[in-house]
Design an enzyme around this catalytic site. Sequence first.
Site, mmCIF file in Angstrom:
data_model
loop_
_atom_site.group_PDB
_atom_site.id
_atom_site.type_symbol
_atom_site.label_atom_id
_atom_site.label_comp_id
_atom_site.label_asym_id
_atom_site.label_seq_id
_atom_site.Cartn_x
_atom_site.Cartn_y
_atom_site.Cartn_z
ATOM 1 N N GLU A 14 -4.899 2.275 -4.211
ATOM 2 C CA GLU A 14 -3.443 2.324 -4.158
ATOM 3 C C GLU A 14 -2.852 1.034 -3.591
ATOM 4 O O GLU A 14 -1.702 1.001 -3.174
ATOM 5 C CB GLU A 14 -2.982 3.517 -3.302
ATOM 6 N N ASP A 38 0.844 -1.197 0.000
ATOM 7 C CA ASP A 38 0.000 0.000 0.000
ATOM 8 C C ASP A 38 0.882 1.251 0.000
ATOM 9 O O ASP A 38 1.869 1.333 0.743
ATOM 10 C CB ASP A 38 -0.906 0.002 1.239
ATOM 11 N N ILE A 39 0.528 2.222 -0.849
ATOM 12 C CA ILE A 39 1.294 3.468 -0.920
ATOM 13 C C ILE A 39 0.994 4.326 0.303
ATOM 14 O O ILE A 39 -0.176 4.572 0.635
ATOM 15 C CB ILE A 39 0.949 4.251 -2.204
#
Length: 327
Positions: A246, A203-204
Amino acid sequence: MDIQLDLAPCGYFSISDSGVVQSINQTMLTMLGYERDELIGQHIESTMSVSNKVFFHTYFYPYIQLYGHVDEMYFTFRTRDQKAVPVLLNGVRQTRNGESVVDCVVVVMRKRIEHEKDILHTKTKLQELYQATQEANKELERLHEEYKIKEQALIKVNDQLETLASTDLLTGLKNRRFFQEKMLESLMMFQEKQRYFSLLVVDIDHFKSINDTYGHPIGDLVLGNLAGLLQTVSRSTDVVARYGGEEFVVILPDCEEEQAIGIAERYRSQVASADWGEYNITVSIGAATVVEEDTEKSLFQRADNALYASKTGGRNRVTHAAQMVRS
């Protein structure tokens, strides 16, 4: 085959992705006038006229590849003595024993529909061409060559449709549907052959602030660049997919806890050290390695919980589900 299915009041057959008959019930055999050993291992198109084959390639194959099922398609099979059998055809594409198969059920229809009239008209036209003069025969040969070209084009289109159905258009990675299919395959391999694998959820960090600060076009650009970096760093056997938003997922075959952590750290460090220009991009990663009691849902949940631990632990870090249990 169970006797209930073999003698069911509707026809049933199962074919491979390439169209080869794998099983067929007695009702279907009686309907077509064949013995079982005459059709098992043969292509289902052996029970179709030329015009029916064109229809099968034009509508059935693309639809089943794209959507995974076909509901209430009107179709016509051909019996051993060349009689037409109009049916209502239902099909579903699924994975069984690690292989994709298409299960079909047919019910005989008593009324012809408009496209059957078109098929009969095409068949009559072909018969007239076969009986015509030498010039007409040459035209028929030309039509056959054109058919072969179009058939190859259809096969290519089918392949493209399959690719589109399994690809995330924004990033070019495999999509969630493809990932879920591979997860099930990996779990089956583990249950049958004890072939371990691990799952990463990536996950960003602070992605919302990127969208809020720079706009969604920049956010999309970051997603695309990150997808390319993940694909570059991954092994040829890994499955890298976009799960949604994301969030990305990676299936690591033949990979247990220690190796999974090492690979995840490589992903994390490559992202952290990459040149993102004016943007500061890092990722948090949760990892989990399959255990005996795991299902698709439980394995993903353990990796997702590990991701949450990475987030709450300061981000830009890797956490394995097993570490959480030991701690």
